[in-house]
Design a protein around this motif. Sequence first.
Motif, PDB file in Angstrom:
ATOM      1  N   VAL A  46      83.298 -64.344 -57.107  1.00 38.68           N
ATOM      2  CA  VAL A  46      84.713 -64.131 -56.799  1.00 38.68           C
ATOM      3  C   VAL A  46      85.599 -64.120 -58.036  1.00 38.68           C
ATOM      4  O   VAL A  46      86.639 -63.461 -58.049  1.00 38.68           O
ATOM      5  CB  VAL A  46      85.232 -65.195 -55.805  1.00 38.68           C
ATOM      6  N   SER A  47      85.240 -64.826 -59.113  1.00 36.69           N
ATOM      7  CA  SER A  47      86.134 -64.898 -60.267  1.00 36.69           C
ATOM      8  C   SER A  47      86.245 -63.559 -60.981  1.00 36.69           C
ATOM      9  O   SER A  47      87.253 -63.287 -61.637  1.00 36.69           O
ATOM     10  CB  SER A  47      85.657 -65.968 -61.254  1.00 36.69           C
ATOM     11  N   LYS A  48      85.241 -62.703 -60.833  1.00 36.69           N
ATOM     12  CA  LYS A  48      85.290 -61.411 -61.513  1.00 36.69           C
ATOM     13  C   LYS A  48      85.957 -60.339 -60.660  1.00 36.69           C
ATOM     14  O   LYS A  48      86.152 -59.212 -61.106  1.00 36.69           O
ATOM     15  CB  LYS A  48      83.876 -60.969 -61.896  1.00 36.69           C
ATOM     16  N   LEU A  49      86.276 -60.679 -59.390  1.00 39.40           N
ATOM     17  CA  LEU A  49      86.922 -59.728 -58.498  1.00 39.40           C
ATOM     18  C   LEU A  49      88.431 -59.903 -58.562  1.00 39.40           C
ATOM     19  O   LEU A  49      88.951 -61.006 -58.729  1.00 39.40           O
ATOM     20  CB  LEU A  49      86.435 -59.920 -57.058  1.00 39.40           C
ATOM     21  N   VAL A  50      89.165 -58.806 -58.377  1.00 36.77           N
ATOM     22  CA  VAL A  50      90.608 -58.842 -58.550  1.00 36.77           C
ATOM     23  C   VAL A  50      91.273 -59.766 -57.540  1.00 36.77           C
ATOM     24  O   VAL A  50      92.246 -60.456 -57.843  1.00 36.77           O
ATOM     25  CB  VAL A  50      91.175 -57.407 -58.478  1.00 36.77           C
ATOM     26  N   TRP A  51      90.755 -59.841 -56.307  1.00 37.89           N
ATOM     27  CA  TRP A  51      91.389 -60.704 -55.313  1.00 37.89           C
ATOM     28  C   TRP A  51      91.152 -62.178 -55.639  1.00 37.89           C
ATOM     29  O   TRP A  51      92.017 -63.027 -55.394  1.00 37.89           O
ATOM     30  CB  TRP A  51      90.904 -60.372 -53.906  1.00 37.89           C
ATOM     31  N   GLY A  52      89.957 -62.497 -56.193  1.00 36.22           N
ATOM     32  CA  GLY A  52      89.699 -63.865 -56.612  1.00 36.22           C
ATOM     33  C   GLY A  52      90.635 -64.278 -57.736  1.00 36.22           C
ATOM     34  O   GLY A  52      91.169 -65.392 -57.759  1.00 36.22           O
ATOM     35  N   ARG A  53      90.865 -63.364 -58.673  1.00 34.02           N
ATOM     36  CA  ARG A  53      91.782 -63.631 -59.799  1.00 34.02           C
ATOM     37  C   ARG A  53      93.194 -63.913 -59.293  1.00 34.02           C
ATOM     38  O   ARG A  53      93.876 -64.832 -59.757  1.00 34.02           O
ATOM     39  CB  ARG A  53      91.749 -62.432 -60.752  1.00 34.02           C
ATOM     40  N   LYS A  54      93.663 -63.116 -58.303  1.00 33.05           N
ATOM     41  CA  LYS A  54      95.007 -63.346 -57.778  1.00 33.05           C
ATOM     42  C   LYS A  54      95.068 -64.670 -57.019  1.00 33.05           C
ATOM     43  O   LYS A  54      96.076 -65.390 -57.096  1.00 33.05           O
ATOM     44  CB  LYS A  54      95.448 -62.197 -56.877  1.00 33.05           C
ATOM     45  N   TYR A  55      94.001 -64.991 -56.279  1.00 32.35           N
ATOM     46  CA  TYR A  55      93.963 -66.269 -55.561  1.00 32.35           C
ATOM     47  C   TYR A  55      94.161 -67.428 -56.539  1.00 32.35           C
ATOM     48  O   TYR A  55      95.005 -68.312 -56.323  1.00 32.35           O
ATOM     49  CB  TYR A  55      92.622 -66.413 -54.839  1.00 32.35           C
ATOM     50  N   PHE A  56      93.416 -67.426 -57.626  1.00 32.88           N
ATOM     51  CA  PHE A  56      93.519 -68.517 -58.599  1.00 32.88           C
ATOM     52  C   PHE A  56      94.905 -68.551 -59.252  1.00 32.88           C
ATOM     53  O   PHE A  56      95.448 -69.631 -59.514  1.00 32.88           O
ATOM     54  CB  PHE A  56      92.438 -68.386 -59.666  1.00 32.88           C
ATOM     55  N   SER A  57      95.495 -67.369 -59.508  1.00 33.64           N
ATOM     56  CA  SER A  57      96.803 -67.347 -60.179  1.00 33.64           C
ATOM     57  C   SER A  57      97.901 -67.917 -59.290  1.00 33.64           C
ATOM     58  O   SER A  57      98.861 -68.517 -59.789  1.00 33.64           O
ATOM     59  CB  SER A  57      97.155 -65.918 -60.607  1.00 33.64           C
ATOM     60  N   LEU A  58      97.796 -67.731 -57.976  1.00 31.99           N
ATOM     61  CA  LEU A  58      98.803 -68.282 -57.073  1.00 31.99           C
ATOM     62  C   LEU A  58      98.700 -69.806 -56.972  1.00 31.99           C
ATOM     63  O   LEU A  58      99.698 -70.477 -56.659  1.00 31.99           O
ATOM     64  CB  LEU A  58      98.669 -67.654 -55.681  1.00 31.99           C
ATOM     65  N   LEU A  59      97.535 -70.350 -57.240  1.00 37.19           N
ATOM     66  CA  LEU A  59      97.364 -71.804 -57.228  1.00 37.19           C
ATOM     67  C   LEU A  59      97.679 -72.420 -58.588  1.00 37.19           C
ATOM     68  O   LEU A  59      98.040 -73.600 -58.663  1.00 37.19           O
ATOM     69  CB  LEU A  59      95.931 -72.165 -56.816  1.00 37.19           C
ATOM     70  N   PHE A  60      97.558 -71.613 -59.663  1.00 36.14           N
ATOM     71  CA  PHE A  60      97.773 -72.143 -61.017  1.00 36.14           C
ATOM     72  C   PHE A  60      98.704 -71.217 -61.819  1.00 36.14           C
ATOM     73  O   PHE A  60      98.293 -70.631 -62.821  1.00 36.14           O
ATOM     74  CB  PHE A  60      96.438 -72.306 -61.744  1.00 36.14           C
ATOM     75  N   PRO A  61      99.964 -71.075 -61.381  1.00 39.48           N
ATOM     76  CA  PRO A  61     100.887 -70.193 -62.110  1.00 39.48           C
ATOM     77  C   PRO A  61     101.260 -70.725 -63.488  1.00 39.48           C
ATOM     78  O   PRO A  61     101.840 -69.989 -64.288  1.00 39.48           O
ATOM     79  CB  PRO A  61     102.118 -70.143 -61.182  1.00 39.48           C
ATOM     80  N   ASP A  62     100.937 -71.994 -63.776  1.00 36.77           N
ATOM     81  CA  ASP A  62     101.193 -72.543 -65.105  1.00 36.77           C
ATOM     82  C   ASP A  62     100.038 -72.286 -66.074  1.00 36.77           C
ATOM     83  O   ASP A  62     100.124 -72.620 -67.257  1.00 36.77           O
ATOM     84  CB  ASP A  62     101.459 -74.047 -65.015  1.00 36.77           C
TER      85      ASP A  62
END
Length: 737
Positions: A168-184
């Motif tokens: 999931v980390s290499k997929l674009v949706w996984g990347r967006k998921y993580f960014s919404l949890l860690f915007p800092d």
Amino acid sequence: MTTIELDERIYRELNALQKKLEDAEQQPSLQQLEQYYYTFRSRFGPERLANLDGEALLETMHDFSNRNSLVYWLEFKNDDELPAIFGSIAGGSSFKYGIFRRKENGIWFTGTPKKPIELSVEQAIEVSRNHRDQLIRGVEVLAEMPIGGNDKDYGHLQQDMDHAAPDVSKLVWGRKYFSLLFPDKLDDFHNPTYERFHLIKLLQLPPETDGRYVMSGRFLAIARQLDMPICHLGTLLNARDGGTPYRYWRIATTNELNTPGDHWHFMKEGNYCAIRWPEIGDLSNITNDEVGRQFIRQHVLTCYPDMHPSLVTKTVKQISAFLWDINIGDIIVATIGKTATLGIGKVTGGYTFEAPPSDSFPHRRTVEWLSLEKWDYPVSEGDLTAIKLTNDSNLLEIEKRILHTPHPGSLIDAVSISTLVPPSQPLAALTGLPARIQGVLERKGQVILYGPPGTGKTYWAENTVCELAARASFKKTFDQLADDERAVVLGDGDQRANARVRVCTFHPAYGYEDFLEGWRPQPGNDGMQFVLRSGIFKELCDSAQRTPQEKFFLIIDEINRGDIPRIFGELLTVLEKDKRNKFILLPLSREPFSVPPNVFIIGTMNTADRSIALLDAALRRRFGFIELLPDVNTLGNTLVGGIPLGPWLDALNRRICQHVGQNARNLQVGHAYFLERGQPVSDFAIFARILQEDILPLLEEYCYEDYTKLERILGTGLVNGKQQLLRHDLFELAQQA
């Protein structure tokens, strides 16, 4: 903590754009942003996902039809709970999620578009469990990541994410998921190509390591320097740099590298770039496929029989790139030798051919020159005449020259506030029929609303495209638009030539020359002359090509009344969504033409005139279809002279379906006949006039003046089947009542 030194001009530009946003009060506050992040985490955070399993987990994570699913929120959500300001992941197929369910049959799939793999529900659940577990492990890795990390820290983060969440980390949706949890800790550009592009536009040399996480530290550092949230920085960079990365191409200006025959003067004065090989001739009608490449190869072999085979391959590659790979908006670097730069320009047009012997560089693309400074870029990249430049150091130096060359006008003044962010109150998603129309347009690019007369086809077409155009251009509903904004959408006054929404009506005399291009008579000094003029669709495409960030809509009313194969001509080749921006050669003007991806068509079709089964098969494949039938609910509980209008119309249509014949479904009477200014008629005299002047002639046509059949539909009170008479005297009395 990482610090970034920004160029002074870039710093001023970004601050000015931020000030423009603040003055317009169109950016979410820090408190609003915190609420958006909290809402997302409370629904889809690791704690929530860990408590789900089985079909509940599968549907919560991967069911697009469920508006409360994770994938829907990541790609489509845009309302008060989560506006679309956190980086788009739109585009591509559903396979990008690793698993999805087809709407048509409810079956789960994985694999690729070329090799889809069907999954049982149990197998799909197992995939969703794996994705869930990797999301949780990725969250744990990011929680350990220090805020303000440097390039080395983010390089380690990339390795850790690859190990903990390899799928999931290499997929674009996984990347967006993580960014919404860690915007800092993560930026809102979920594609490394976009990150690298914006860093270079900021005159920052990107890290050498590849991956979705290695560049985030740079953007977080810039956001801190500008004292703004990361999502605001993403908005500003998209406004400043454009939403889509362009590419960079070197074009040589000599007949042979480092030999006499410099063509730069002509390119500079003529505002074009060009390549040689005049003997090959005009390539405007060559298709962008293997057949086209073989055609070019054969011409190279024929025209240059002594050319070495390896050079033939290189030549075909260069010509193909010039024809098809260079896009409008890409950057051209005109050179003499391998690195000596004479000018930098932006491509503004498609391929054209200047017939020899007037020119030894006949294959051309129009260019707006941005810098005419002479300099050497640092790294040599091949020795071809036309080659894509990819070295970050070269691209950075190119952008430096563009930035620091004076240009007329102000970048800040040129950026409309409406292009920056949605309004502070996010728009609710469309619902009902407009949502269905929007879905088909996004999927196919064009849709036809079909059904019996009076079902509101034109009404829904006009209202939906006006709403979509308003949202696309101004991030407002159509009702919220000011007068000048409505003028942009509808084309009132001076804005008519560039209207976002345009309308035409097909009829038996409507032709190709009205739609695409044709010769038209025009008075001149020597009498009548014929002038080649663009039709409504070609003009629309030209507007869309000039402003690719906007959406343009064409309503074709009564699309089935025209000779569709003749009107559309070769347009059908490039109308499909996956063939947008593919060029064809127009037979009259001999100009390359393509349909931009920001053009949408909505047609209306009265099935009382013609069934969709009779439409041209090629057209049916390219359009989506939505059927509109009579909707008695629109009439509510309205009574007309004691008659309940909705049930009366329902009973009338049931009789039509029972007695008219095989095609009766398409011959019903629509509810719109009984609406005035959007409201059901309640005056009996008006109802009687509608019945006499609209409904009875329509039914007579349906029944081919078979009065026995009419009598069965309308009853003996209105029709005398034996005498073949209609009781028009009843309507006169009704209108006097």
